[in-house]
Enzyme design. Structure first.
Site, PDB file in Angstrom:
ATOM      1  N   ASP A   1       0.850  -1.198   0.000  1.00  0.00           N
ATOM      2  CA  ASP A   1       0.000   0.000   0.000  1.00  0.00           C
ATOM      3  C   ASP A   1       0.880   1.241   0.000  1.00  0.00           C
ATOM      4  O   ASP A   1       1.844   1.338   0.778  1.00  0.00           O
ATOM      5  CB  ASP A   1      -0.899  -0.004   1.244  1.00  0.00           C
ATOM      6  CG  ASP A   1      -1.972   1.068   1.168  1.00  0.00           C
ATOM      7  OD1 ASP A   1      -2.958   0.864   0.438  1.00  0.00           O
ATOM      8  OD2 ASP A   1      -1.807   2.104   1.835  1.00  0.00           O
TER       9      ASP A   1
ATOM     10  N   GLU B   1      -4.611   2.590  -4.461  1.00  0.00           N
ATOM     11  CA  GLU B   1      -3.160   2.662  -4.293  1.00  0.00           C
ATOM     12  C   GLU B   1      -2.595   1.363  -3.725  1.00  0.00           C
ATOM     13  O   GLU B   1      -1.481   1.330  -3.210  1.00  0.00           O
ATOM     14  CB  GLU B   1      -2.794   3.836  -3.371  1.00  0.00           C
ATOM     15  CG  GLU B   1      -3.218   3.674  -1.918  1.00  0.00           C
ATOM     16  CD  GLU B   1      -4.628   4.200  -1.644  1.00  0.00           C
ATOM     17  OE1 GLU B   1      -4.904   4.528  -0.478  1.00  0.00           O
ATOM     18  OE2 GLU B   1      -5.444   4.271  -2.585  1.00  0.00           O
TER      19      GLU B   1
END
Length: 369
Positions: A237, A281
């Site tokens: 992440d 993301e």
């Protein structure tokens, strides 16, 4: 042999040859046409029998098949890609009348000077050619030459050659249709592969997408189970990406996602490595045939690859540049484990490890076993 007996014999020959052509496979077409012109040439007592095919624009004609009686000269090698404009009278006869019949080349009209020169070069005394027409398209012609002596071509001989021409034309048309079908099929297969690749590809970053990951993780679990090898799942992440987007804008955010994806993709280059964009993301990686030490090393390489991009991130509370956090889980799948349950468990374990990495300050990776 009487005319009626001869007719029955020829009709029988045509029937046999037609059956041979109809039942032939596309790959056998060339050989079958060779057999047809050999049989016709021998039966009609010609010295040469041949097939010419035109290109699509009718600008060139090529001798594609030739049968020559023993002790007579073949010309197929020097009759390739002949321009039709070089033999204008002959071509006009074939194009307009679908036939060209010459009993004696000395009686050719004045405008057939080029044709007479070519016939003399091939030592032809008499010639008959009939057009190959299929679906109203002129494909070429089939012909017979007399070299030994002149010959008065009879209406019956013309009729017979026209039957042969019809058979050959239909066969060539079928072959062309088959070739076009194969070409179309291959084009469709290529388009389908490209479509499948697009379906499995993330539109923004160009790496695999979540759908591709779902398929890959299932396959890798089954493979690891068969080979009794460990399998690692990583969830990656980008740290504080929302503030990055808010500060720099979505266009620069998209560029950052691409750069991060490329950098991580370059680190996972083994055939057994796989990385995909999981959503937003977040990325996910699958590392097969690995162990705990190798997996930790891969995680460190991913962390360092993103750090080395030095993508400016002023709002970050971690570093002044873009970083990522990684959570991983490594497991050796067993044959008695349900694949779907195992996938869910691996994702849950990796997600828990990611949560710990974020809680401990981000820009780091943890691996559960």
């Amino acid at each position: 042999m009487g005319l009626k007996t001869e007719q029955i014999s020829f009709d029988q020959l045509i029937s046999e040859l037609s059956t041979r052509l109809i039942n032939s496979e596309p790959a056998e077409t060339y050989e079958c046409i060779e057999e047809v012109i050999a049989a016709i040439g021998d039966y009609t007592d010609a010295d040469r029998c041949y097939v010419f095919e035109f290109n699509d624009s009718l600008e060139h004609m090529t001798n594609t098949h030739e049968w020559v009686r023993t002790d007579y000269q073949a010309h197929i090698t020097d009759l390739q890609a002949i321009e039709t404009k070089d033999l204008p009278w002959f071509f006009e006869q074939i194009k307009t009348h679908h036939k060209c019949i010459v009993d004696n080349i000395d009686l050719l009209p004045p405008e057939a000077t080029a044709e007479k020169a070519e016939f003399e070069r091939e030592q032809i005394k008499s010639v008959i050619c009939v057009g190959l027409v299929a679906n109203q398209h002129l494909l070429g012609f089939v012909g017979c030459d007399m070299v030994r002596e002149e010959r008065q071509w009879t209406p019956e001989e013309i009729r017979r050659l026209r039957l042969v021409a019809d058979m050959v034309a239909n066969t060539l048309e079928r072959q062309r249709t088959y070739s076009e079908l194969i070409h179309t099929q291959r084009a469709l297969e290529k388009a389908n592969r490209m479509l499948q690749a697009q379906v499995a590809q993330d539109g923004l970053t160009g790496i695999a997408n979540r759908r591709a990951f779902d398929e890959r993780i299932t396959n890798e679990i089954q493979r690891a189970s068969r080979h009794k090898t460990p399998l690692a799942l990583l969830i990656i992440d980008i740290d504080q990406f929302k503030p990055y987007n808010d500060h720099y804008g979505h266009l620069q955010g998209d560029q950052a996602l691409k750069s991060v994806a490329d950098a991580m993709f370059d680190q996972l280059q083994r055939n057994t490595d796989f990385i995909a964009r999981y959503g937003g993301e977040e990325f996910v990686a699958v590392i097969s045939a690995t162990n705990e030490e190798q997996t930790k090393e891969s995680m460190n390489q991913l962390l360092e690859a993103v750090r080395n991009l030095k993508i400016k991130h002023e709002p970050s509370e971690v570093e002044p540049y873009l970083t990522v956090s990684i959570g991983g889980y490594i497991h050796k799948p067993r044959a008695d484990e349900d694949t779907e349950d195992l996938i869910a468990r691996m994702i849950s374990k990796a997600d828990s490890a990611l949560y710990r990495a974020k809680s401990d300050g981000r820009n780091r990776g943890y691996l559960d076993t």
